[in-house]
Design an enzyme around this catalytic site. Structure first.
Site, PDB file in Angstrom:
ATOM      1  N   ILE A  27      -3.303   3.315   3.998  1.00  0.00           N
ATOM      2  CA  ILE A  27      -3.673   2.395   4.936  1.00  0.00           C
ATOM      3  C   ILE A  27      -3.127   2.532   6.259  1.00  0.00           C
ATOM      4  O   ILE A  27      -4.077   2.867   7.541  1.00  0.00           O
ATOM      5  CB  ILE A  27      -3.898   0.934   4.664  1.00  0.00           C
ATOM      6  CG1 ILE A  27      -4.560   0.740   3.275  1.00  0.00           C
ATOM      7  CG2 ILE A  27      -4.337   0.163   5.922  1.00  0.00           C
ATOM      8  CD1 ILE A  27      -4.330  -0.604   2.689  1.00  0.00           C
ATOM      9  N   ASP A  50       8.770   4.518   8.084  1.00  0.00           N
ATOM     10  CA  ASP A  50       8.421   4.736   6.839  1.00  0.00           C
ATOM     11  C   ASP A  50       9.714   5.358   6.129  1.00  0.00           C
ATOM     12  O   ASP A  50      10.426   6.308   6.611  1.00  0.00           O
ATOM     13  CB  ASP A  50       7.336   5.480   6.655  1.00  0.00           C
ATOM     14  CG  ASP A  50       6.506   5.285   5.189  1.00  0.00           C
ATOM     15  OD1 ASP A  50       5.370   4.924   5.488  1.00  0.00           O
ATOM     16  OD2 ASP A  50       6.939   5.689   4.309  1.00  0.00           O
ATOM     17  N   ILE A  83       3.791  -1.451  -3.480  1.00  0.00           N
ATOM     18  CA  ILE A  83       2.397  -2.306  -3.632  1.00  0.00           C
ATOM     19  C   ILE A  83       1.961  -2.102  -5.138  1.00  0.00           C
ATOM     20  O   ILE A  83       0.967  -2.670  -5.451  1.00  0.00           O
ATOM     21  CB  ILE A  83       1.334  -1.589  -2.653  1.00  0.00           C
ATOM     22  CG1 ILE A  83       0.848  -0.259  -3.261  1.00  0.00           C
ATOM     23  CG2 ILE A  83       1.651  -1.652  -1.191  1.00  0.00           C
ATOM     24  CD1 ILE A  83      -0.382  -0.071  -2.798  1.00  0.00           C
ATOM     25  N   TYR A 130       4.843  -9.207  -6.847  1.00  0.00           N
ATOM     26  CA  TYR A 130       4.242  -8.933  -5.863  1.00  0.00           C
ATOM     27  C   TYR A 130       3.623  -9.826  -4.864  1.00  0.00           C
ATOM     28  O   TYR A 130       3.726  -9.792  -3.575  1.00  0.00           O
ATOM     29  CB  TYR A 130       3.075  -7.500  -6.051  1.00  0.00           C
ATOM     30  CG  TYR A 130       2.323  -6.935  -4.983  1.00  0.00           C
ATOM     31  CD1 TYR A 130       3.018  -6.213  -3.847  1.00  0.00           C
ATOM     32  CD2 TYR A 130       1.034  -7.262  -5.114  1.00  0.00           C
ATOM     33  CE1 TYR A 130       2.251  -6.099  -2.705  1.00  0.00           C
ATOM     34  CE2 TYR A 130       0.269  -6.815  -3.882  1.00  0.00           C
ATOM     35  CZ  TYR A 130       0.579  -6.041  -3.012  1.00  0.00           C
ATOM     36  OH  TYR A 130      -0.219  -5.693  -1.975  1.00  0.00           O
ATOM     37  N   LYS A 147       4.156 -11.380  -0.948  1.00  0.00           N
ATOM     38  CA  LYS A 147       3.019 -11.025   0.356  1.00  0.00           C
ATOM     39  C   LYS A 147       3.054 -12.443   0.989  1.00  0.00           C
ATOM     40  O   LYS A 147       3.096 -12.524   2.141  1.00  0.00           O
ATOM     41  CB  LYS A 147       1.652 -10.674  -0.278  1.00  0.00           C
ATOM     42  CG  LYS A 147       1.611  -9.167  -0.499  1.00  0.00           C
ATOM     43  CD  LYS A 147       1.586  -8.179   0.481  1.00  0.00           C
ATOM     44  CE  LYS A 147       2.579  -7.108   0.817  1.00  0.00           C
ATOM     45  NZ  LYS A 147       2.166  -6.370   2.077  1.00  0.00           N
ATOM     46  N   VAL A 157      -8.711   1.576  -8.897  1.00  0.00           N
ATOM     47  CA  VAL A 157      -9.400   1.800  -9.764  1.00  0.00           C
ATOM     48  C   VAL A 157     -10.554   3.041  -9.553  1.00  0.00           C
ATOM     49  O   VAL A 157     -11.111   3.881 -10.202  1.00  0.00           O
ATOM     50  CB  VAL A 157     -10.329   0.701 -10.581  1.00  0.00           C
ATOM     51  CG1 VAL A 157     -11.279  -0.082  -9.312  1.00  0.00           C
ATOM     52  CG2 VAL A 157     -10.888   1.075 -11.694  1.00  0.00           C
ATOM     53  N   ILE A 158     -10.946   2.797  -8.198  1.00  0.00           N
ATOM     54  CA  ILE A 158     -11.763   3.946  -7.574  1.00  0.00           C
ATOM     55  C   ILE A 158     -11.310   5.158  -7.653  1.00  0.00           C
ATOM     56  O   ILE A 158     -11.897   6.257  -8.039  1.00  0.00           O
ATOM     57  CB  ILE A 158     -12.357   3.421  -6.179  1.00  0.00           C
ATOM     58  CG1 ILE A 158     -12.985   2.531  -6.512  1.00  0.00           C
ATOM     59  CG2 ILE A 158     -13.166   4.717  -5.540  1.00  0.00           C
ATOM     60  CD1 ILE A 158     -13.880   1.610  -5.260  1.00  0.00           C
ATOM     61  N   ILE A 218     -11.638   1.545 -19.256  1.00  0.00           N
ATOM     62  CA  ILE A 218     -11.936   0.135 -18.784  1.00  0.00           C
ATOM     63  C   ILE A 218     -11.275  -0.868 -19.762  1.00  0.00           C
ATOM     64  O   ILE A 218     -11.438  -0.823 -20.834  1.00  0.00           O
ATOM     65  CB  ILE A 218     -13.409   0.095 -18.550  1.00  0.00           C
ATOM     66  CG1 ILE A 218     -14.064   0.988 -17.497  1.00  0.00           C
ATOM     67  CG2 ILE A 218     -13.858  -1.462 -18.184  1.00  0.00           C
ATOM     68  CD1 ILE A 218     -15.374   0.673 -17.313  1.00  0.00           C
ATOM     69  N   GLU A 258      -4.945  -9.819 -15.341  1.00  0.00           N
ATOM     70  CA  GLU A 258      -5.678  -9.570 -14.069  1.00  0.00           C
ATOM     71  C   GLU A 258      -6.604 -10.826 -13.920  1.00  0.00           C
ATOM     72  O   GLU A 258      -7.213 -11.307 -15.023  1.00  0.00           O
ATOM     73  CB  GLU A 258      -6.057  -8.196 -14.411  1.00  0.00           C
ATOM     74  CG  GLU A 258      -7.253  -7.900 -15.217  1.00  0.00           C
ATOM     75  CD  GLU A 258      -7.918  -6.590 -15.429  1.00  0.00           C
ATOM     76  OE1 GLU A 258      -7.638  -5.735 -14.090  1.00  0.00           O
ATOM     77  OE2 GLU A 258      -8.629  -6.313 -16.203  1.00  0.00           O
TER      78      GLU A 258
HETATM   79  N1  LIG Z   1      -4.222  -0.914  -1.229  1.00  0.00           N
HETATM   80  C1  LIG Z   1      -4.637  -2.023  -1.226  1.00  0.00           C
HETATM   81  O1  LIG Z   1      -5.675  -2.423  -1.915  1.00  0.00           O
HETATM   82  C2  LIG Z   1      -4.146  -3.124  -0.602  1.00  0.00           C
HETATM   83  C3  LIG Z   1      -4.585  -4.341  -0.588  1.00  0.00           C
HETATM   84  C4  LIG Z   1      -4.071  -5.606  -0.035  1.00  0.00           C
HETATM   85  C5  LIG Z   1      -2.964  -5.357   0.777  1.00  0.00           C
HETATM   86  N2  LIG Z   1      -2.424  -4.303   0.941  1.00  0.00           N
HETATM   87  C6  LIG Z   1      -1.045  -4.098   1.555  1.00  0.00           C
HETATM   88  O2  LIG Z   1      -1.428  -3.026   2.563  1.00  0.00           O
HETATM   89  C7  LIG Z   1      -0.224  -2.108   2.909  1.00  0.00           C
HETATM   90  C8  LIG Z   1      -0.263  -0.703   2.716  1.00  0.00           C
HETATM   91  O3  LIG Z   1      -0.765  -0.341   1.654  1.00  0.00           O
HETATM   92  P1  LIG Z   1      -1.336   1.064   1.040  1.00  0.00           P
HETATM   93  O4  LIG Z   1      -2.222   0.918   0.046  1.00  0.00           O
HETATM   94  O5  LIG Z   1      -1.548   2.053   2.390  1.00  0.00           O
HETATM   95  O6  LIG Z   1       0.171   1.546   0.297  1.00  0.00           O
HETATM   96  P2  LIG Z   1       1.128   2.859   0.223  1.00  0.00           P
HETATM   97  O7  LIG Z   1       1.893   2.780  -0.693  1.00  0.00           O
HETATM   98  O8  LIG Z   1      -0.177   4.203   0.449  1.00  0.00           O
HETATM   99  O9  LIG Z   1       1.797   2.788   1.575  1.00  0.00           O
HETATM  100  C9  LIG Z   1       2.893   2.096   1.779  1.00  0.00           C
HETATM  101  C10 LIG Z   1       3.725   2.770   2.540  1.00  0.00           C
HETATM  102  O10 LIG Z   1       5.023   1.942   2.874  1.00  0.00           O
HETATM  103  C11 LIG Z   1       6.035   2.758   2.634  1.00  0.00           C
HETATM  104  N3  LIG Z   1       7.245   1.803   2.323  1.00  0.00           N
HETATM  105  C12 LIG Z   1       7.361   1.014   1.171  1.00  0.00           C
HETATM  106  N4  LIG Z   1       8.479   0.423   1.314  1.00  0.00           N
HETATM  107  C13 LIG Z   1       9.020   0.605   2.401  1.00  0.00           C
HETATM  108  C14 LIG Z   1      10.470   0.337   2.727  1.00  0.00           C
HETATM  109  N5  LIG Z   1      11.259  -0.586   2.207  1.00  0.00           N
HETATM  110  N6  LIG Z   1      10.806   0.922   4.166  1.00  0.00           N
HETATM  111  C15 LIG Z   1       9.808   1.769   4.756  1.00  0.00           C
HETATM  112  N7  LIG Z   1       8.815   2.284   4.198  1.00  0.00           N
HETATM  113  C16 LIG Z   1       8.323   1.553   3.026  1.00  0.00           C
HETATM  114  C17 LIG Z   1       5.872   3.628   1.597  1.00  0.00           C
HETATM  115  O11 LIG Z   1       6.660   4.937   1.633  1.00  0.00           O
HETATM  116  C18 LIG Z   1       4.387   4.067   1.870  1.00  0.00           C
HETATM  117  O12 LIG Z   1       4.260   5.264   2.719  1.00  0.00           O
HETATM  118  C19 LIG Z   1       0.875  -2.851   1.923  1.00  0.00           C
HETATM  119  O13 LIG Z   1       1.617  -3.952   2.706  1.00  0.00           O
HETATM  120  C20 LIG Z   1      -0.060  -3.526   0.689  1.00  0.00           C
HETATM  121  O14 LIG Z   1       0.769  -4.700   0.319  1.00  0.00           O
HETATM  122  C21 LIG Z   1      -2.891  -3.046   0.159  1.00  0.00           C
END
Ligand SMILES: NC(=O)c1ccc[n+]([C@@H]2O[C@H](COP(=O)([O-])OP(=O)(O)OC[C@H]3O[C@@H](n4cnc5c(N)ncnc54)[C@H](O)[C@@H]3O)[C@@H](O)[C@H]2O)c1
Length: 307
Positions: free
Chosen positions: A12, A31, A77, A141, A145, A183-184, A199, A267
């Site tokens: 993201i 990062d 995550i 987790y 959050k 899942v996608i 599933i 879940e």
């Molecule tokens: N993917 C989803 O469906 C989803 C849903 C709800 C919330 N989020 C939130 O969105 C954010 C991004 O999620 P994503 O899917 O892109 O995950 P991702 O794992 O692709 O990206 C997370 C990034 O954070 C970095 N990171 C983790 N811990 C770190 C630390 N201690 N110091 C520095 N860098 C660190 C990782 O190296 C990674 O590049 C997260 O905070 C997650 O909780 C994601």
């Protein structure tokens, strides 16, 4: 505007980096991953390999760079890891505190925080979940959050930092091939590799899928939004996992088998998340239907992973 995007090497965060750069902002990234190996590294952004749990490193970065805004997406995550190694999620909390301490010291104006609607709401008695639903995370987790949200609100009182909290539903789209696949992405990868889909239980459990570009748009709007607030960012549409598998199989004309695996799981049965508040107050609106989003995601997988 100068913006620090944490987790900007991830799924993201990397899309948000691209959008902010396109809008003409100066973007720096913290990062723990090595950016040089990223196929989508943005040449106009500055990358710093920093673990946010190390307060000295993040403090120095914020002292040197003095960003106006922090967009905080770095986190562990994986819910599976969270249950196996709950202390890892304490790192998510440490990271938020380290960022906020540095933000207080160097007068960062605002923080945008990626929270998780899927992980913090858990009772499915009154659906859809709204921002007024009592949060009740049932995984470490989810607790991490929600704790992040509370720390941000507390620091806003302590030092006046503004905040926008975005609670995402289930996000999907190109670049989501991290260790914690959705899942996608698992279904698409399995079909491309000729592997059957698994599933859990009967597949009637539902999720609320949101395409990554819609989320990016919320992060763009959050830059200008001037009131401390918290929004669900979701499609407000329930899709069962069984239906999802049919849709994805249909896109490939695939006859691949589905295995239904009986399992005890914590879940959620239904995930259905209201986006009304974001529509009304943030003036945000999801634009990408599940069908369009799946087409984009499949195209990306085919470009990157098909032999
Ligand atoms: N993917 C989803 O469906 C989803 C849903 C709800 C919330 N989020 C939130 O969105 C954010 C991004 O999620 P994503 O899917 O892109 O995950 P991702 O794992 O692709 O990206 C997370 C990034 O954070 C970095 N990171 C983790 N811990 C770190 C630390 N201690 N110091 C520095 N860098 C660190 C990782 O190296 C990674 O590049 C997260 O905070 C997650 O909780 C994601």
């Amino acid at each position: 505007m100068k913006i620090l995007v944490t987790g900007g090497c991830g799924f993201i965060g990397s899309h948000i980096v691209d959008a902010y750069i396109k809008l003409g902002h100066e973007v720096i990234i913290a990062d723990k991953r090595q950016a040089n190996l990223l196929p989508y590294k943005n040449p106009s952004a500055s990358y710093f390999q920093i673990n946010l749990t190390k307060s000295k490193e993040i403090n120095k970065l914020i002292e040197d760079e003095k960003p106006d805004v922090i967009n905080h997406h770095a986190a562990n995550i994986s819910v599976t890891n969270s249950l196996e190694k709950p202390l890892n999620d304490a790192n998510n909390i440490t990271s938020v505190i380290n960022l906020l301490e540095a933000a207080k010291k160097y007068k960062v104006k605002k923080i945008i925080f990626a929270s998780s609607a899927g992980a913090i709401y858990s009772e499915d008695k009154t659906l859809p979940f709204t921002e007024k639903t009592q949060p009740f995370p049932i995984t470490p987790y989810g607790v991490s959050k929600l704790a992040g949200e509370y720390y941000i609100k507390a620091y806003s009182k302590i030092c006046g930092i503004k905040y926008v909290i975005l609670r995402y539903s289930n996000v999907y789209g190109p670049r989501q091939n991290n260790k914690n696949k959705s899942v996608i992405s698992i279904f698409i990868e399995n079909i491309i590799n000729g592997k059957r889909l698994t599933i859990n239980n009967n597949g009637d459990q539902t999720r609320d899928f949101i395409f990554v570009s819609d989320l990016v748009y919320a992060n763009v709007l959050a830059l200008k939004y001037d009131i401390n607030n918290c929004f669900n960012i979701s499609s407000q549409t329930e899709t069962s996992i069984k239906d999802l598998s049919k849709k994805i199989k249909g896109m490939f004309n695939s006859e691949i088998k589905i295995k239904y695996k009986k399992m005890k799981s914590i879940e959620q049965n239904r995930s259905y998340i209201s986006n009304k508040k974001a529509l009304k107050e943030l003036k945000w609106k999801p634009k990408v239907t599940l069908k369009q989003g799946l087409i984009e995601t499949v195209k990306w997988y085919e470009r990157n992973f098909k032999n």
